[in-house]
Scaffold this active site. Structure first.
Site, PDB file in Angstrom:
ATOM      1  N   THR A 118      -6.233  -3.641  16.104  1.00 12.85           N
ATOM      2  CA  THR A 118      -5.768  -2.296  15.580  1.00 12.85           C
ATOM      3  C   THR A 118      -5.559  -1.243  16.668  1.00 12.85           C
ATOM      4  OG1 THR A 118      -6.350  -0.626  13.799  1.00 12.85           O
ATOM      5  CG2 THR A 118      -8.335  -1.516  15.277  1.00 12.85           C
ATOM      6  N   LYS A 136       0.099   8.056  10.653  1.00 13.93           N
ATOM      7  CA  LYS A 136       0.318   6.721   9.836  1.00 13.93           C
ATOM      8  C   LYS A 136       1.651   6.986   9.357  1.00 13.93           C
ATOM      9  CE  LYS A 136      -2.152   2.865   8.243  1.00 13.93           C
ATOM     10  NZ  LYS A 136      -3.284   2.122   7.903  1.00 13.93           N
TER      11      LYS A 136
HETATM   12  P1  AMP Z   1      -5.544  -0.135   9.398  1.00 19.74           P
HETATM   13  O1  AMP Z   1      -6.816  -0.320  10.002  1.00 19.74           O
HETATM   14  O2  AMP Z   1      -4.160  -0.007   9.875  1.00 19.74           O
HETATM   15  O3  AMP Z   1      -5.516  -0.921   7.914  1.00 19.74           O
HETATM   16  O4  AMP Z   1      -5.826   1.498   8.857  1.00 19.74           O
HETATM   17  C1  AMP Z   1      -7.165   1.884   8.237  1.00 19.74           C
HETATM   18  C2  AMP Z   1      -6.969   3.303   7.992  1.00 19.74           C
HETATM   19  O5  AMP Z   1      -5.611   3.640   7.233  1.00 19.74           O
HETATM   20  C3  AMP Z   1      -8.036   4.023   7.077  1.00 19.74           C
HETATM   21  O6  AMP Z   1      -8.969   4.310   8.142  1.00 19.74           O
HETATM   22  C4  AMP Z   1      -7.524   5.140   6.563  1.00 19.74           C
HETATM   23  O7  AMP Z   1      -7.208   6.095   7.646  1.00 19.74           O
HETATM   24  C5  AMP Z   1      -6.086   4.547   6.197  1.00 19.74           C
HETATM   25  N1  AMP Z   1      -5.759   4.306   4.723  1.00 19.74           N
HETATM   26  C6  AMP Z   1      -5.948   3.062   4.395  1.00 19.74           C
HETATM   27  N2  AMP Z   1      -5.819   3.103   3.073  1.00 19.74           N
HETATM   28  C7  AMP Z   1      -5.773   4.323   2.618  1.00 19.74           C
HETATM   29  C8  AMP Z   1      -5.518   4.795   1.234  1.00 19.74           C
HETATM   30  N3  AMP Z   1      -5.513   4.110   0.151  1.00 19.74           N
HETATM   31  N4  AMP Z   1      -5.594   5.930   1.336  1.00 19.74           N
HETATM   32  C9  AMP Z   1      -5.556   6.901   2.520  1.00 19.74           C
HETATM   33  N5  AMP Z   1      -5.462   6.351   3.599  1.00 19.74           N
HETATM   34  C10 AMP Z   1      -5.734   4.932   3.826  1.00 19.74           C
END
Ligand code: AMP
Length: 544
Positions: free
Chosen positions: A184, A441
């Site tokens: 990540t 993101k």
């Molecule tokens: P990743 O490790 O790339 O899957 O990213 C995880 C991060 O994405 C989380 O800590 C959030 O900041 C963001 N994220 C994931 N799902 C959501 C969601 N449903 N709504 C808002 N942010 C999200």
């Protein structure tokens, strides 16, 4: 200890899922869109035989238990075979995101010490971009074109044909052994690895199949749009195989027309991906609603970024499809919360139900949550108080792979600090209000603000630079660079963009650069990003 206990030494390992599938669901189908858009079909019998052959072939190539096998692949049946074949031989399947910059790719492959890399023919140029920097022993090419495999590389089909699945016997694997890994993005430093144990993945798969999560069963057809290099496609290949469900792999064909065709033709009941993809699909659906039949679809899982309420509502109102909003992280294998409606909320008026469904949801079984204020105390679950979300559970990371110094994201009692600022309501639903990590993101992919800022500040004309996320209709967020020039110096937006161009993946480049007099700062001289974000609250990019 009392005598006569249930079996406490039964190992929760991925081969138990395969063994169940090979005895109960032999005839279930797995369908893949090939690069030429034709369909490849086979059954679980073929899938499992080939996964076993791959496990044997890896052994012949010198891969030992615990070794890492990297993949640079899209979602297809060969990738599914590695999901099971690699860990069934005791090695670790390391899925790699081909969209990253070549420097990060080289770093990740080296840090994980991948011994073998499995690469899609279409992604060979990505591999070529960093091959000089890495030292993998074997590169195996997944090819569907019949074209020659480059010198020095192996063909996946040749590798499989040298093995006989009859020779395979399941090795003894401890459930605490690593089965998979994924990197990540770090905010400042290099990417960080999350390592998943067999036990974590098996329990995670079982959790996903509970009726108050996704509730998969063998009548389902599951299509992961979320890439298999994004946290194990959110675990769907594991939970689908455990359920004995039909699986539909979209390959690299992720345009709305192909996706909708897959949904209809294969009678897909469940799919999952980031909001950006489903906004595109919605647009196509809206243009010609009568042309598409989504009657088989039980639910669409949307996560990775916040699913807008309007999107959730539009699918339900206009197309009769339920969206399940979910939240998770690479460090959580990844599922943490799911916004299904709790039974006692089903009596509420539609509008209030939608409010709950638009939140990120309540914790799935075995995940525990709490949120902590700046001062250190835990916030009450009253839907108002905000704090950083902390999580604990059997599939939550305890540390990063080979990075003991990266420990500031874990609490003293071993909970993981998510960096997401949430409120939690009385029903246990979380609502993400902000993010305490300097990242943008975009379309489900991370962009590090800090790395862009450092590169911008390395430009001779730049005194200060801050990068913030601006909400974006299509990509959810896009980066805006806010720059203070040195006195007497000049640089244009284009100058700064071309200064960044060579060092970052294209999608990282800021959509715009705004020049200002001064960046707001704290008393200690740190950028006050919160204030800057407020300053640019209503900012709109000139063109999307
Ligand atoms: P990743 O490790 O790339 O899957 O990213 C995880 C991060 O994405 C989380 O800590 C959030 O900041 C963001 N994220 C994931 N799902 C959501 C969601 N449903 N709504 C808002 N942010 C999200």
């Amino acid at each position: 200890m009392l005598q006569g206990l249930t079996s406490d030494d039964y190992q929760l390992v991925l081969p138990t899922i395969l063994r169940r599938a090979e005895t109960l669901y032999q005839n279930q189908e797995i369908v893949t869109r090939r690069p030429d858009k034709s369909f490849h079909r086979y059954t679980y019998v073929d899938f499992i035989a080939r996964a076993k052959k791959f496990a044997l072939a890896l052994k012949d190539l010198g891969v030992e238990p615990g070794d890492r096998v990297g993949t640079l692949c899209s979602n297809h049946y060969q990738h599914l075979e590695t999901y099971f074949g690699v860990p069934s031989g005791g090695a670790v399947v390391h899925t790699i995101n081909p969209r990253l910059h070549e420097d990060d790719l080289a770093y990740i492959v080296n840090h994980a010490e991948d011994k073998v890399l499995l690469v899609d023919e279409a992604l060979l140029s990505v591999y070529e971009s960093f091959r000089e920097e890495v030292n993998v022993e074997h590169v195996i090419v997944v090819s569907e074109s019949g074209e020659d495999i480059p010198d020095g590389m192996l063909s996946y089909e040749d590798v499989l044909s040298g093995a006989d699945e009859g020779d395979f016997s399941y090795p003894e694997i401890d459930e605490k052994q690593a089965a998979a890994m994924c990197y990540t993005s770090g905010t400042t430093g290099r990417p960080k690895g999350a390592l998943y144990s067999h036990r974590a993945l098996v329990l995670h798969a079982m959790m996903a199949n509970m009726s108050n999560v996704f509730g998969f069963n063998d009548s389902d057809c599951i299509l992961p749009i979320v890439p298999m290099f994004h946290v194990n496609a959110w675990g769907l290949p594991f939970s689908a195989t455990l359920a004995g469900a039909k699986q539909m792999m979209p390959g690299a064909h992720l345009d709305p027309a192909s996706i909708l065709e897959d949904f209809e033709q294969e009678k897909v009941t469940f799919t999952a991906g980031v909001p950006t993809v489903f906004m595109g699909v919605l647009q196509t659906l809206d243009e010609e609603p009568e042309k598409h039949d989504l009657s088989a679809m039980r639910a669409i899982v949307i996560g990775g970024s916040a699913a807008p309420k309007s999107l959730i509502e539009a699918y339900k109102e206009r197309h009769g499809v339920t969206v399940i909003h979910a939240w998770g992280m690479t460090e959580m294998s990844p599922i943490g919360t799911v916004a299904n409606l709790k039974g006692e909320l089903e009596q509420l008026p539609e509008e209030e139900q939608l409010e709950y469904r638009s939140k990120q949801g309540y914790p799935v079984p075995f995940i525990e949550i709490r949120a902590r204020e700046d001062e250190g105390s835990l916030v009450p679950w009253n839907d108002e108080a905000m704090g950083e979300l902390e999580v604990s559970g059997p599939w939550v990371s305890k540390a990063y792979y080979n990075a003991p110094e990266e420990d500031e994201e874990f609490t003293e009692d071993g909970w993981f600090k998510t960096g997401d600022i949430v409120s939690i309501d009385e029903q246990g639903y979380i609502n993400i209000q902000d993010r305490d990590k300097d990242l943008v993101k975009s379309g489900g992919e991370w962009i590090s603000s800090v790395q862009l800022e450092n590169a911008l500040m390395a430009h001779a004309a730049v005194a200060e630079a801050a990068v913030i996320a601006i909400p974006h209709e299509k990509w959810d967020e896009r980066p805006l660079a806010v720059v203070v020039l040195k006195e007497g110096e000049s640089a244009t937006e284009d100058d700064l963009k071309s200064h960044l161009a060579g060092d970052f993946a294209k999608f990282w480049l800021p959509d715009a650069v705004e020049f200002i007099e001064e960046i707001p700062k704290t008393a200690t001289g740190k950028f006050l990003k919160k204030e800057l974000r407020e300053q640019f609250e209503d900012y709109q990019f000139a063109q999307s």
